[in-house]
Structures are given as structure tokens and as C-alpha cells.
Enzyme design. Sequence first.
Site, PDB file in Angstrom:
ATOM      1  N   ASN A 131      -6.691  -2.980  -7.995  1.00 13.18           N
ATOM      2  CA  ASN A 131      -5.700  -2.549  -7.021  1.00 13.18           C
ATOM      3  C   ASN A 131      -4.393  -3.350  -7.171  1.00 13.18           C
ATOM      4  O   ASN A 131      -4.149  -3.945  -8.218  1.00 13.18           O
ATOM      5  CB  ASN A 131      -6.263  -2.606  -5.594  1.00 13.18           C
ATOM      6  CG  ASN A 131      -5.759  -1.451  -4.738  1.00 13.18           C
ATOM      7  OD1 ASN A 131      -4.555  -1.316  -4.517  1.00 13.18           O
ATOM      8  ND2 ASN A 131      -6.654  -0.624  -4.266  1.00 13.18           N
ATOM      9  N   ARG A 132      -3.575  -3.329  -6.114  1.00 15.81           N
ATOM     10  CA  ARG A 132      -2.202  -3.840  -6.254  1.00 15.81           C
ATOM     11  C   ARG A 132      -2.048  -5.272  -5.773  1.00 15.81           C
ATOM     12  O   ARG A 132      -2.657  -5.679  -4.785  1.00 15.81           O
ATOM     13  CB  ARG A 132      -1.230  -2.934  -5.485  1.00 15.81           C
ATOM     14  CG  ARG A 132      -1.085  -1.570  -6.135  1.00 15.81           C
ATOM     15  CD  ARG A 132      -0.285  -0.580  -5.295  1.00 15.81           C
ATOM     16  NE  ARG A 132      -0.180   0.690  -6.025  1.00 15.81           N
ATOM     17  CZ  ARG A 132      -1.111   1.646  -5.994  1.00 15.81           C
ATOM     18  NH1 ARG A 132      -2.223   1.471  -5.279  1.00 15.81           N
ATOM     19  NH2 ARG A 132      -0.948   2.757  -6.689  1.00 15.81           N
ATOM     20  N   HIS A 169      -4.349  -3.176 -11.114  1.00 16.09           N
ATOM     21  CA  HIS A 169      -5.596  -3.118 -11.894  1.00 16.09           C
ATOM     22  C   HIS A 169      -5.619  -4.065 -13.089  1.00 16.09           C
ATOM     23  O   HIS A 169      -6.071  -3.700 -14.182  1.00 16.09           O
ATOM     24  CB  HIS A 169      -5.861  -1.689 -12.357  1.00 16.09           C
ATOM     25  CG  HIS A 169      -6.228  -0.737 -11.250  1.00 16.09           C
ATOM     26  ND1 HIS A 169      -6.883  -1.134 -10.098  1.00 16.09           N
ATOM     27  CD2 HIS A 169      -6.031   0.609 -11.126  1.00 16.09           C
ATOM     28  CE1 HIS A 169      -7.076  -0.066  -9.321  1.00 16.09           C
ATOM     29  NE2 HIS A 169      -6.563   0.985  -9.915  1.00 16.09           N
ATOM     30  N   HIS A 223     -13.904   2.518 -11.564  1.00 10.45           N
ATOM     31  CA  HIS A 223     -12.852   3.496 -11.272  1.00 10.45           C
ATOM     32  C   HIS A 223     -13.178   4.909 -11.769  1.00 10.45           C
ATOM     33  O   HIS A 223     -12.305   5.621 -12.256  1.00 10.45           O
ATOM     34  CB  HIS A 223     -11.532   3.001 -11.887  1.00 10.45           C
ATOM     35  CG  HIS A 223     -10.306   3.489 -11.177  1.00 10.45           C
ATOM     36  ND1 HIS A 223     -10.016   4.824 -11.021  1.00 10.45           N
ATOM     37  CD2 HIS A 223      -9.294   2.808 -10.590  1.00 10.45           C
ATOM     38  CE1 HIS A 223      -8.858   4.950 -10.375  1.00 10.45           C
ATOM     39  NE2 HIS A 223      -8.410   3.735 -10.098  1.00 10.45           N
ATOM     40  N   TYR A 232     -13.717   8.817 -11.788  1.00  7.45           N
ATOM     41  CA  TYR A 232     -13.211   9.991 -11.071  1.00  7.45           C
ATOM     42  C   TYR A 232     -14.350  11.012 -10.982  1.00  7.45           C
ATOM     43  O   TYR A 232     -14.786  11.546 -11.997  1.00  7.45           O
ATOM     44  CB  TYR A 232     -12.057  10.628 -11.844  1.00  7.45           C
ATOM     45  CG  TYR A 232     -10.737   9.900 -11.770  1.00  7.45           C
ATOM     46  CD1 TYR A 232      -9.634  10.494 -11.153  1.00  7.45           C
ATOM     47  CD2 TYR A 232     -10.564   8.642 -12.343  1.00  7.45           C
ATOM     48  CE1 TYR A 232      -8.395   9.855 -11.106  1.00  7.45           C
ATOM     49  CE2 TYR A 232      -9.339   7.986 -12.299  1.00  7.45           C
ATOM     50  CZ  TYR A 232      -8.256   8.608 -11.675  1.00  7.45           C
ATOM     51  OH  TYR A 232      -7.041   7.960 -11.637  1.00  7.45           O
ATOM     52  N   ASP A 289      -5.149   7.692  -0.639  1.00  7.81           N
ATOM     53  CA  ASP A 289      -5.129   6.593  -1.606  1.00  7.81           C
ATOM     54  C   ASP A 289      -5.132   5.316  -0.773  1.00  7.81           C
ATOM     55  O   ASP A 289      -4.169   4.563  -0.770  1.00  7.81           O
ATOM     56  CB  ASP A 289      -3.885   6.680  -2.503  1.00  7.81           C
ATOM     57  CG  ASP A 289      -3.979   5.753  -3.726  1.00  7.81           C
ATOM     58  OD1 ASP A 289      -5.015   5.073  -3.880  1.00  7.81           O
ATOM     59  OD2 ASP A 289      -3.013   5.707  -4.503  1.00  7.81           O
ATOM     60  N   GLU A 344     -13.573   3.474  -5.035  1.00  3.83           N
ATOM     61  CA  GLU A 344     -13.493   2.170  -5.700  1.00  3.83           C
ATOM     62  C   GLU A 344     -13.876   1.079  -4.710  1.00  3.83           C
ATOM     63  O   GLU A 344     -13.052   0.654  -3.909  1.00  3.83           O
ATOM     64  CB  GLU A 344     -12.069   1.933  -6.217  1.00  3.83           C
ATOM     65  CG  GLU A 344     -11.528   3.030  -7.112  1.00  3.83           C
ATOM     66  CD  GLU A 344      -9.996   3.104  -7.066  1.00  3.83           C
ATOM     67  OE1 GLU A 344      -9.345   2.086  -7.365  1.00  3.83           O
ATOM     68  OE2 GLU A 344      -9.466   4.174  -6.723  1.00  3.83           O
TER      69      GLU A 344
END
Length: 339
Positions: free
Chosen positions: A71-72, A97, A172, A174, A238, A304
Site C-alpha cells: 500500500n501507500r 507496494h 494482491h 485479482y 479502494d 489485500e
Amino acid sequence: MADQTQKPELFELNNGTMKVNVTNLGGIITSLSVPDKNGNLADVVLGFDTFEPYANGLSPYFGAIVGRVANRIKEGKFTLDGAEYSLHVNNPPNSLHGGLKGFDKVIWEVTDYKKGENPSITFKYHSHDGEEGYPGILSVTATYTLTSSTTMRLDMEATPENKTTPVNLAQHTYWNLAGHNSGNILDQYIQIWGSHITPVDENLIPTGEIKPVEGTPFDFTTEKKIGESIHEVGLGYDHNYVLDGVEEKSGLKHAAKVRDPASSRVLNLWTNAPGMQFYSGNYLNGIVGKGGAVYGKHWALCLETQGFPNAINQPNFPSVVVKPGEKYKHSMLFEFSVE
């Protein structure tokens, strides 16, 4: 350290009911096939037919293990033990990430590979001091195991060898329970065992608040169609959910349940992480994937499980700092069924 001249390879975990392909490139799950109500197998994860797009940064982290910090991180900066660290701002204005070449783009070493009724594979990665700007040597392992006919477990561990460092690994993948090439997931249902989220600013960095979802489009405390309120949240979901920690299984707490009415496939996810990013594939925009499938917006969702985004800069969030002598442990259980 894994020799970077090593080539990506594909490994199969197959117990006769479900079949998973994983690669030593980024610990990526490239395909995962499970039966529907009629016993028909479909591959329920998005991805590519070759290694190149994963290695060359053309993948939006399809199937990968992301780290050293998922993540950020705000502006790619943090302070630890009095020292300031700067990371690559690879998702301006933030670091995302793990940076330019995170754990998703490196070759991991295969240290164990077992076939049979409970097949498993263990990947190991030795992250060097200063890699992508992070402090200290970090030894990381990830083990995928098919623990029952339609259940996969992932156990990740990380040990700092010489310096204190932030660690926050995430898986991660999808997911599209109708099949990777079947269209959008807006008619699928999700339930999230998280009654709060960490709201974000315009740069997708948490403000530090922990906010109840009740009465908002973020409320999935009871099962709800993903598309029901998605138009009320900008591009889509998100967001990091604060997991409530109810209903344990194998020492893990229930995080989410996804259900596809068309195939009757169900995924229950269990974890020991404090948070989970629910992402509704908002930035998928015509990526050509497996078998020529063209993945569009909302064609998949990510679940996640993680430490909270930017936790290294948010004192009121659960800490992601790990010291030498301590061990980071993060497990999840992906339990498939039909109903």
C-alpha cells in the site's frame, strides 16, 4: 540471496480438485482453478500467459506478493530510530507496494516443493539493506499450501537481521469467481467483517481517522451486491477496512466472503492481519490478459489483507515496525465452496 540470473519458473499445486499455478517471480499466483456448482473448473484469477508483463511492470500487481511495505507511504518518506528514509515515489505523490522494484518483481528462491494430497511450495527472498530505500537486511518466506480439497493457505514470515524496519506484506490477487474472462464483478456479492474504514485524502493517504461504515456505501457488514452503491464512491472501492476479528478458523479471523450467483462459487477469506484493502478493479482499462481476454474496469476485486496504509507515519494505527529478534507473521486462508 537469490541469483538474479535465475529465470522465472511455473510450479503447480494440484490436489485433484483445485489447481494453482504459482511462480518464483514475485510469488505470483498466475492461475487458480476451482469447481462451480456443476463441478466445472474455471480459472478465477486475472493474469498473463507469459512472464514478461509481470516482470516488465505492465501488471497492476496481478497475483503478486507485494512488499517490503504494501500500500501507500505518504510522499515516500518516514522516520525510524531518528533516521529519515526516502523511497521511490512510484505512485506520485506517494510510494506504493514497495517501490519501483518491489518483492513482486524479483525472483524468489524455491526452498521447498511438495506434491501429493496437501501440495505446498515455499519461496524465500533475501532483501538487502537499502533495497528500494528500506533499512536493514530482511529475510522473507512465503508458503502456499493446499490444506484441503478447495482451500489454499498462505503463510508469510519476515525476519529483520540487523536493523529495525517497517514490514507489511500483502497478497494482491485479482479475483473474479465467475472466471477471469467473464466480465465485471458488479453482480457478485461481498460481505466484509469490518465495521470501520480508514478514510483517505485526495492522494489516497489515510487521514488517521477510523470511521464507522454504518449508513454509508462502504457498509458490507451484511452481504451486499458490489455494484449496489459503487457509483456513490467515485471510481469505486479502494479502501482499507479495519477487521473486527470475529469468528476464528485455524487461529485466523473472518475477513470477507465473496459470492458469485451465476456459478455459485464462494470465497471465504480468513487472516490474522489488522486490515484489508477492498479494491474493485477501478483502474483496469483494457489490459490484455490470459487467452487474449481484455480486462476492463471492475472485472475483478482484490482483498489485500495488510497493515493499515501509511501506518509507519500514523502513530494511532497498529505498528508495522519489526525489530531484529522479532518475526513478522501474516497468514491467510482462501476457502472456496459452492452455495
